[in-house]
Scaffold this active site. Structure first.
Site, PDB file in Angstrom:
ATOM      1  CG  HIS A   2      -2.178  -0.696   0.778  1.00 37.56           C
ATOM      2  ND1 HIS A   2      -2.757  -1.372   1.951  1.00 37.56           N
ATOM      3  CD2 HIS A   2      -2.902  -1.336  -0.249  1.00 37.56           C
ATOM      4  CE1 HIS A   2      -3.764  -1.923   1.400  1.00 37.56           C
ATOM      5  NE2 HIS A   2      -3.977  -2.025  -0.089  1.00 37.56           N
TER       6      HIS A   2
ATOM      7  CB  CYS B  67      -9.566  -1.961  -8.853  1.00 34.99           C
ATOM      8  SG  CYS B  67     -10.119  -3.651  -7.714  1.00 34.99           S
TER       9      CYS B  67
END
Ligand code: PEP
Ligand code: MG
Length: 593
Positions: A197, A508
């Site tokens: 992330h 995604c």
């Protein structure tokens, strides 16, 4: 893994690393330490000394309160570990030394705690008795607790000079968010991978980054001059003036896909042979959507709501969430918005108490966690409903593995919807999407497709779980192979299931923002791609420059490959034959042997 070699002509050392966010930078290393709460060394002036000491004392008080609370739980009390931690916090020797460091060295409290603890740990590690020696872990734990407590206050110590290159063993997304105010020039870390992330966010921020520099603090010291080349994946430590000059001359090296950053683009996007591809944006910071829209994005394909958790250092209140979701929806102004419910792991919730799961990626995480925190889950669902009064918002369920989780989410949502209705707030049932990222869901995709309105294909976790390769572990980054035959077959299966059920599938994961993978995804049948804003121009150029038919032929050819190497070799050679004007070497899969 990083190797280091010394350039004999120039004398500087060159570390090899893995590029995780393209770009390059020159600057000064600022080393960040700490696990839960990250910090750097800061010089303070005389006027600040007493303030730092007060901050340190307050952190000790807070740490003690937390420990007393934990130690009062019967299971914890019986171990005696926390009593020992309390003794360390009460040790006047330790506290005096930290305060003396702050006073004499004129440094921030975090740095003083670190240096004093390092000395204690070193001492402890030299003890012959194994049992006693291992107590250094307790010292580290206590230091972590103090550092976390120091970070809890309003005063952030994470302020960098403007030519800083951040160097860390691992950088947390929350730290990166905090650092953005200081505009660092680049990031160098030991741990983390392309789909971590932190680096997803770094790409959103256009921040050149490399990971995989093993023993990073042995090789790079605070204040070292660095050149980070996050195209090739190298870090030059201590470059000569000559090398620096050469770097500045070369830095404009760009590929066709990077050239001429687009100012705006139409919404319609087609391949050379007319197949329409819809571009959506993965948005973590609401205000980037305007830029994404300018570049032709048709809505927000993925909003990772857990970023709010980082921002608010815990579950945000209902009002805070309503505000955040309304902002997202109004930025999108009528374009579809998909908010993913909190994708958190248990260790993020218990960061304050220090309890740890052995394997958080397989633990109480995402929808599993929210279904066991119903109050907070209902608050989130209610907040999304309330924010969708003016603009519809779709809901995405992360890490689902069983259809029952979708059923329960729908029930909770309907409960909140009815409760709001009773208060006179009428809201239509939102569309519900499932994140398909756990391998089991690939196998039951058609069954799931009959229960939801759309699929979000999360290739980051899908690769991680299909191949049992930790996406954050630089040590296994070589095995994180997005082109493994099982990955390609899974993507094909999900796309086919979505088509059969008559629902859209948006890809995604990070594959959707990476040009070479985009060509394959298009060939596999993907028509919706969601990516970070900075990837949009390159993905558009890719789509416009390829023909669907050609991409499909290549995909059909690789379908016969049985090894990742074969897939990668075939792609390298076919892409070079057909599309050498689009894909330069640094955009193709690297040869691993
Ligand atoms: C994914 O797993 O591909 C995904 C999009 O979600 P995240 O990266 O947040 O896990
Ligand atoms: Mg995921």
């Amino acid at each position: 893994m990083a190797r280091s070699k010394t350039d004999l002509q120039t004398g500087h050392s060159v570390l090899s690393a893995r590029s995780v966010s393209r770009g390059s930078a020159i600057g000064t290393a600022v080393c960040l330490y700490g696990r839960k709460r990250q910090f750097n060394k800061l010089a303070i002036d005389d006027t600040r000394v007493e303030k730092e000491i007060r901050r340190f004392r307050a952190s000790i008080r807070l740490a003690k309160q937390q420990l007393k609370r934990i130690a009062s739980v019967p299971d914890a009390a019986s171990t005696g570990v926390f009593d020992m931690h309390l003794m360390i916090l009460d040790d006047p020797g330790f506290n005096d030394k930290v305060e003396r460091q702050i006073r004499d060295q004129k440094v921030n409290a975090e740095w003083a705690v670190k240096t004093v603890t390092d000395a204690y740990v070193l001492n402890q590690k030299s003890i012959a008795d194994e049992h006693l020696r291992e107590k250094y872990i307790d010292l580290e734990d206590v230091a972590d607790r103090i550092l976390t407590a120091l970070g809890g206050g309003k005063q952030s110590s994470l302020v960098l000079k403007n030519d800083s290159i951040v160097v860390a063993k691992e950088l947390k997304p929350s730290t990166l968010i905090e650092l953005t105010a200081s505009n660092p020039r680049a990031i160098v870390t030991e741990h983390g991978g392309w789909t971590s992330h932190t680096f997803i966010l770094a790409r959103e921020l256009n921040l050149p980054s490399v990971a995989g520099v093993s023993g990073v603090f042995r090789r790079i010291k605070d204040g070292d001059e660095l050149i980070v080349d996050a195209y090739d994946g190298t870090v030059i430590v201590g470059p000569s003036p000559e090398t620096q000059k050469k770097f500045v001359q070369q830095r404009e090296r760009r590929t066709i896909l990077d050239l001429d950053p687009m100012k705006s683009a139409p919404r319609e996007l087609k391949t050379l042979d007319g197949r329409e591809i819809i571009i959506r944006a993965n948005v973590d910071l609401a205000d980037v959507y305007q830029r994404a829209k300018q570049l032709g994005s048709r809505g927000i394909g993925l909003y990772r709501s857990e970023f709010l958790f980082n921002q608010f250092k815990g579950f945000p209140s209902e009002a805070e969430q309503v505000r955040a979701y309304k902002k997202i929806a109004s930025e999108a102004a009528g374009d579809p918005v998909r908010i993913r419910t909190f994708d958190l792991s248990a260790d993020q919730l218990v960061a304050q108490t220090g309890e740890k799961e052995k394997n958080p990626a397989l633990g109480v995480r995402a929808i599993r966690l929210m279904l066991s925190h119903r109050k907070e889950f209902r608050t989130q669902l209610r907040a999304i409903l309330m924010a969708s009064v003016e603009h519809p918002i779709d809901i995405v369920v992360p890490m689902m593995s069983d259809i029952a989780e979708i059923d329960e989410t729908k029930q909770l949502l309907e409960g909140e919807r009815q409760a709001l209705k009773k208060k006179g707030v009428v809201i239509a049932m939102p569309k519900i999407g499932a994140m398909l990222e756990v391998p089991a869901t690939v196998m039951i995709a058609e069954d799931i497709g009959r229960e939801v309105d759309f699929f979000c294909l999360g290739t980051n976790d899908l690769v991680q779980y299909l191949l049992a390769v930790d996406r954050d572990n630089a040590g296994v980054a070589e095995s994180f192979r997005s082109l493994h035959p099982a990955v390609l077959r899974s993507i094909r299966t999900v796309l086919a299931a979505g088509a059969k059920c008559g629902i859209p599938t948006v890809v995604c994961g990070e594959m959707a923002g990476s040009p070479a993978y985009v060509a394959l995804l298009v060939g596999l049948g993907a028509t919706e791609l969601s990516m970070n804003v900075n990837s949009i121009p390159r993905v558009r150029r890719t789509v416009e420059a390829i023909a669907y038919e050609e991409a499909r032929n290549i995909v059909n050819e690789v379908a016969a490959c049985r090894r990742s190497d074969e897939v990668e070799d075939t792609i390298r050679s076919r892409f070079k034959e057909k599309w050498s004007h689009i894909f330069t070497d640094d955009l193709l899969p690297v040869k691993r042997r």
